[in-house]
Design an enzyme around this catalytic site. Sequence first.
Site, PDB file in Angstrom:
ATOM      1  N   ASP A  32       0.842  -1.192   0.000  1.00 47.32           N
ATOM      2  CA  ASP A  32       0.000   0.000   0.000  1.00 47.32           C
ATOM      3  C   ASP A  32       0.881   1.247   0.000  1.00 47.32           C
ATOM      4  OD1 ASP A  32      -3.247   0.430   1.007  1.00 47.32           O
ATOM      5  OD2 ASP A  32      -1.916   2.164   0.959  1.00 47.32           O
ATOM      6  N   LEU A  34      -0.133   4.074   1.133  1.00 41.31           N
ATOM      7  CA  LEU A  34      -0.557   4.835   2.318  1.00 41.31           C
ATOM      8  C   LEU A  34      -0.865   6.289   1.963  1.00 41.31           C
ATOM      9  CD1 LEU A  34       1.680   3.430   5.220  1.00 41.31           C
ATOM     10  CD2 LEU A  34      -0.640   2.754   4.528  1.00 41.31           C
ATOM     11  N   THR A  35      -1.833   6.456   1.061  1.00 40.99           N
ATOM     12  CA  THR A  35      -2.376   7.780   0.801  1.00 40.99           C
ATOM     13  C   THR A  35      -3.309   8.146   1.954  1.00 40.99           C
ATOM     14  OG1 THR A  35      -4.287   6.891  -0.374  1.00 40.99           O
ATOM     15  CG2 THR A  35      -2.304   7.359  -1.689  1.00 40.99           C
ATOM     16  N   LEU A  80      -6.514  -4.305  -5.288  1.00 47.44           N
ATOM     17  CA  LEU A  80      -7.520  -3.360  -4.809  1.00 47.44           C
ATOM     18  C   LEU A  80      -7.023  -1.921  -4.778  1.00 47.44           C
ATOM     19  CD1 LEU A  80      -7.827  -6.118  -2.662  1.00 47.44           C
ATOM     20  CD2 LEU A  80      -9.982  -4.908  -2.422  1.00 47.44           C
ATOM     21  N   THR A 133     -15.558  -1.826  -9.808  1.00 47.98           N
ATOM     22  CA  THR A 133     -16.781  -1.198  -9.318  1.00 47.98           C
ATOM     23  C   THR A 133     -17.915  -1.330 -10.330  1.00 47.98           C
ATOM     24  OG1 THR A 133     -17.756   0.978  -8.782  1.00 47.98           O
ATOM     25  CG2 THR A 133     -15.905   0.974 -10.277  1.00 47.98           C
ATOM     26  N   GLU A 135     -19.699   1.124 -11.019  1.00 42.20           N
ATOM     27  CA  GLU A 135     -19.833   2.444 -11.649  1.00 42.20           C
ATOM     28  C   GLU A 135     -19.331   2.467 -13.085  1.00 42.20           C
ATOM     29  OE1 GLU A 135     -19.042   5.933  -9.375  1.00 42.20           O
ATOM     30  OE2 GLU A 135     -19.189   4.861  -7.469  1.00 42.20           O
ATOM     31  N   LYS A 163     -11.464   3.401 -13.788  1.00 40.89           N
ATOM     32  CA  LYS A 163     -11.666   1.997 -13.418  1.00 40.89           C
ATOM     33  C   LYS A 163     -12.086   1.169 -14.633  1.00 40.89           C
ATOM     34  CE  LYS A 163     -11.443   0.177  -9.989  1.00 40.89           C
ATOM     35  NZ  LYS A 163     -10.290  -0.538  -9.360  1.00 40.89           N
ATOM     36  N   ASN A 258     -30.540   7.429  -1.517  1.00 39.86           N
ATOM     37  CA  ASN A 258     -29.615   8.093  -0.596  1.00 39.86           C
ATOM     38  C   ASN A 258     -30.341   8.750   0.569  1.00 39.86           C
ATOM     39  OD1 ASN A 258     -27.421   7.323  -2.115  1.00 39.86           O
ATOM     40  ND2 ASN A 258     -27.115   9.313  -3.083  1.00 39.86           N
ATOM     41  N   PRO A 292     -21.876  17.000 -10.245  1.00 42.58           N
ATOM     42  CA  PRO A 292     -21.885  17.020 -11.710  1.00 42.58           C
ATOM     43  C   PRO A 292     -21.864  15.604 -12.278  1.00 42.58           C
ATOM     44  CG  PRO A 292     -20.242  18.561 -10.829  1.00 42.58           C
ATOM     45  CD  PRO A 292     -20.750  17.757  -9.669  1.00 42.58           C
TER      46      PRO A 292
END
Length: 352
Positions: A32, A34-35, A80, A133, A135, A163, A258, A292
Amino acid sequence: MKILVTGGAGFIGSAVIRHIIQNTNNQILNIDKLTYAGNLESLKEIDQHPNYQFKQIDICDTEPITAALEAFKPNAIMHLAAESHVDRSIDGPEAFIQTNIVGTYTLLEAARKYWMSLEAETQQNFRFHHISTDEVYGDLGGTTDLFTETTSYAPSSPYSASKASSDHLVRVWYRTYGLPIIVTNCSNNYGPYHFPEKLIPLAILNALDAKPLPVYGDGQQVRDWLFVEDHARALYQVVTEGVVGETYNIGGHNEKQNIKVVKTICKILDELKPQANGQPYETLITFVEDRPGHDLRYAIDATKIQNELGWAPKETFETGIRKTVEWYLNNLDWCRRVQDGSYQRERLGMNL
């Protein structure tokens, strides 16, 4: 097995690692960068386990990735590592192009060269599992349709486009080079250790601070909610039992608007930690300008993974969201530490 997990300090990645270490005898190497969204505290339950190790590496850096593969000698890679927040991708798409596209390419090439160096039988059993995803499929709008594994791609944001690109690259490395890959596309995850920029943790923490609960547009957007621990089980089942070259959609069978998600959180908090002023938390709901390009509806058809691998979610939205709210109430110190001054729950995604 030896499994190399990229992005294992993130929300879904850490859930996968906790699941594998706590329920199997497999060895894990967590890579990772690590952001801001990667936090090793998410792994404190297992970070001293002899089957777990961690290296801080950016997947865009070829040399350390190659060295890690050669030293650890994994039987599988679970990929991931990704920039994952739609609003941030609107403000700053470059990081998403770099990590999600260039990083995936770099990892694929390193994995291909490592895989080619293996003996024939070991090669055959190797897996590159790319986690993506729903999306990428775009917007179902007001239809009653569901995303299937053959739904055409129509991404709507820099995040989902990046993605989608990474998905295509992974499939090409299978078709062109023969790298044994599997792709999964999941619906919206929620649960413990979720960085508080996303809807559910943001609503919980803002409510506890008596801050406005921002809901985009009219709040009618529909998402299929998947408890992260159910997703972790699915991912491990796919990497160990899935068929090479196949795609599996993973969903929670929990479509919710939502606004209903936020109102459910409010009702649970009214019960578990009422406001000092006696007002219901719903009074904090504030409708704000929509994102948007905001997609109206996502919904997963998870028939394939259920029929072929026998996976199904254990948590309903009602049980999962209660567990989630309770976890945040019990781990507020974690929430304060992970924000570390870099993010104060401000609105993102309006820098057009």
